[in-house]
Design a protein around this motif. Structure first.
Motif, short mmCIF file in Angstrom:
data_model
loop_
_atom_site.label_atom_id
_atom_site.label_comp_id
_atom_site.label_asym_id
_atom_site.label_seq_id
_atom_site.Cartn_x
_atom_site.Cartn_y
_atom_site.Cartn_z
N ASN A 220 0.79 -1.28 -0.07
CA ASN A 220 -0.18 0.04 0.01
C ASN A 220 0.88 1.25 -0.11
O ASN A 220 1.56 1.62 0.95
CB ASN A 220 -0.76 -0.08 1.21
N ASN A 221 0.68 2.14 -0.86
CA ASN A 221 1.52 3.22 -1.11
C ASN A 221 0.67 4.56 -0.72
O ASN A 221 1.22 5.43 -0.84
CB ASN A 221 1.88 3.46 -2.64
N GLY A 222 -0.50 4.01 -0.40
CA GLY A 222 -1.26 5.34 0.29
C GLY A 222 -1.36 5.39 1.86
O GLY A 222 -0.36 4.91 2.32
N PRO A 223 -2.36 6.20 2.13
CA PRO A 223 -2.45 6.24 4.01
C PRO A 223 -2.54 4.77 4.42
O PRO A 223 -3.04 3.86 3.99
CB PRO A 223 -3.65 6.83 3.92
N SER A 224 -1.95 4.74 5.50
CA SER A 224 -1.69 3.48 6.49
C SER A 224 -1.98 4.06 7.85
O SER A 224 -1.15 4.99 8.59
CB SER A 224 -0.68 2.76 6.09
N SER A 225 -2.42 3.10 8.55
CA SER A 225 -2.49 3.00 10.11
C SER A 225 -1.31 2.38 10.63
O SER A 225 -0.91 2.43 12.03
CB SER A 225 -3.62 2.60 10.60
N GLN A 226 -0.42 1.72 9.85
CA GLN A 226 0.86 0.94 10.18
C GLN A 226 2.14 1.64 10.07
O GLN A 226 2.03 2.26 8.83
CB GLN A 226 0.48 -0.50 9.96
N GLY A 227 3.10 1.37 10.46
CA GLY A 227 4.34 2.10 10.05
C GLY A 227 4.87 1.26 9.07
O GLY A 227 4.38 0.21 8.36
N ALA A 228 5.98 1.77 8.34
CA ALA A 228 6.53 1.21 6.84
C ALA A 228 6.85 -0.04 7.19
O ALA A 228 7.60 -0.61 8.17
CB ALA A 228 7.85 2.05 6.67
N GLY A 229 6.60 -0.96 6.07
CA GLY A 229 6.83 -2.44 6.09
C GLY A 229 6.01 -3.24 7.03
O GLY A 229 6.21 -4.29 7.05
N LEU A 230 5.08 -2.76 7.78
CA LEU A 230 4.28 -3.52 8.58
C LEU A 230 3.00 -3.74 8.06
O LEU A 230 2.33 -3.21 7.01
CB LEU A 230 4.15 -2.84 9.91
N VAL A 231 2.31 -5.03 8.49
CA VAL A 231 1.09 -5.36 8.03
C VAL A 231 -0.05 -4.60 8.45
O VAL A 231 -0.17 -4.34 9.62
CB VAL A 231 0.95 -6.81 8.32
N GLU A 232 -0.95 -4.29 7.14
CA GLU A 232 -2.10 -3.50 7.79
C GLU A 232 -3.35 -4.35 7.83
O GLU A 232 -4.11 -4.16 8.78
CB GLU A 232 -2.43 -2.31 6.46
N ARG A 233 -3.44 -5.08 7.06
CA ARG A 233 -4.62 -6.39 6.85
C ARG A 233 -4.55 -7.45 6.31
O ARG A 233 -3.39 -7.75 5.45
CB ARG A 233 -6.03 -5.41 6.58
N THR A 234 -5.20 -8.77 6.51
CA THR A 234 -5.29 -9.72 5.66
C THR A 234 -6.66 -10.15 5.03
O THR A 234 -7.66 -9.75 5.74
CB THR A 234 -4.63 -10.81 6.76
N ASP A 235 -6.75 -10.94 4.28
CA ASP A 235 -7.74 -11.40 3.42
C ASP A 235 -7.61 -12.78 3.18
O ASP A 235 -6.90 -13.16 2.24
CB ASP A 235 -8.29 -10.33 2.41
N PRO A 236 -8.44 -13.67 3.82
CA PRO A 236 -9.29 -13.63 4.82
C PRO A 236 -8.67 -13.01 6.12
O PRO A 236 -7.40 -13.26 6.38
CB PRO A 236 -9.74 -15.06 5.15
N PRO A 237 -9.70 -12.26 6.94
CA PRO A 237 -9.18 -11.55 8.29
C PRO A 237 -8.66 -13.04 9.20
O PRO A 237 -9.13 -14.01 9.02
CB PRO A 237 -10.05 -11.06 8.64
#
Length: 346
Positions: A220-237
């Motif tokens: 993700n090159n856009g806004p993120s709630s996580q720091g650089a290189g960290l996982v934001e989400r998974t699918d399936p969760p």
């Protein structure tokens, strides 16, 4: 007393020959009696001897001599030859003598009544049942003549309860009494997606592989709630039950990002946008006739920078003689000669 004339006197020599004749008659009687006793004792001793073939006295048949002293030119019917001695009935004295004979010899005449050879083993060609449901596969095997089955379940890519292998293999000839082994798929199995939020890419790859899952990485090159290189989400969760070999899409925040252009936007809007991309924001006021708090400029203005870098904003301040009213507007000042001094804040 005077003895009669002509009779011998007592104790004379004429009595001796008569006595000798009497004793001679007794001796033969005693000899005959003794011989009779000896014969009776011998007969009793013979009856007490062992009756086995090794203890018997040679007979005319055992020695091969006829009763008239000649030799037998041929074997009589019923003779067993060299395999064992026979009695007068022609049967072997020791039954074990023929039992231990040649392995290819026929059963003894007495055993022929109970000897019944079993039916020959039946054989059939194993039909191809791999890829078929287990129920249909067993029906086809029964139709071919097989009736003994055992199932072996294993995890596999094939659908649940589908035959994936057979032993004996299809196309071979097998005894119909063979115990048939059918290897059946129990499906790919299931596992649970772990919680990887905030973890590094390396941690996620290792964790998914150990759970039997695959990974699809999205940056993700856009806004993120996580720091650089960290996982934001998974699918399936996290917490979802999925089959083995399922591909899990993992989204991580990029280490670099393009700086968004926030010039002309309000202070609050600009800060929310920049912090959403992971930037630190530094503010500096400058007197302007634009509404107070409006972003006049930013640095860096654009380009690809590391997520978490600092972006400086220049905000509009009240013109000389004015002040902010809290809403971005300006009010008059009692000292017309005064001017707003630039200030910096985070």
């Amino acid at each position: 007393m005077v003895a009669p004339a002509g009779s011998p006197a007592a104790g004379s020599t004429q009595e001796r020959p008569a006595a000798r004749r009497g004793r001679r008659r007794v001796v033969p009687v005693l000899v005959v009696a003794l011989a009779t006793l000896l014969v009776a004792a011998g007969a009793a001793a013979v009856q007490l001897l062992p009756t086995g073939s090794d203890a018997r006295l040679p007979t005319a048949e055992a020695t091969g001599k006829s009763t008239d002293g000649g030799s037998r030119d041929r074997e009589e019917p019923g003779s067993t030859g060299s395999t064992g001695s026979t009695g007068s009935t022609g049967q072997p004295d020791d039954p074990s003598a023929t039992a231990g004979g040649d392995a290819g010899s026929s059963p003894a005449p007495g055993d022929m009544e109970s000897y019944r050879p079993g039916p020959p083993a039946k054989r059939a060609i194993v039909p191809k049942v791999v890829g078929e449901p287990i129920g249909r596969a067993e029906d086809r095997l029964r139709a071919a003549g097989f009736s003994h089955f055992q199932r072996d379940y294993r995890l596999d890519q094939a659908a649940v309860d589908v035959v994936i292998a057979t032993d004996p293999a299809s196309g071979t000839s097998a005894n119909t009494e063979t115990i048939f082994t059918l290897t059946v798929s129990s499906g790919r199995g299931h596992t649970t997606v772990s919680d990887f939020i905030g973890r590094t890419e390396r941690d996620v790859r290792t964790g998914l592989a150990s759970s039997g899952l695959k990974m699809n990485l999205v940056v993700n090159n856009g806004p993120s709630s996580q720091g650089a290189g960290l996982v934001e989400r998974t699918d399936p969760p996290a917490g979802t039950q999925v089959p083995f070999d399922t591909t899990v899409t993992v989204t991580i925040a990029s280490t670099q990002v393009n700086v968004p252009d926030v010039v002309g936007r309000s202070r609050s809007d600009a800060r929310a946008t920049l912090t959403g991309y992971g930037f630190d924001v530094v503010e500096q006021n400058q007197a302007s006739d634009r509404p107070v708090g409006t972003v006049l400029s930013q640095s860096p203005a654009s380009g690809l920078v590391t997520r978490g870098a600092t972006v400086s904003l220049v905000l509009a301040a009240p013109p000389s003689g004015g002040s902010t009213d809290g809403s971005g507007g300006a009010t008059g000042s009692s000292n017309p000669s005064s001017s707003a001094a630039p200030s910096t804040r985070r």
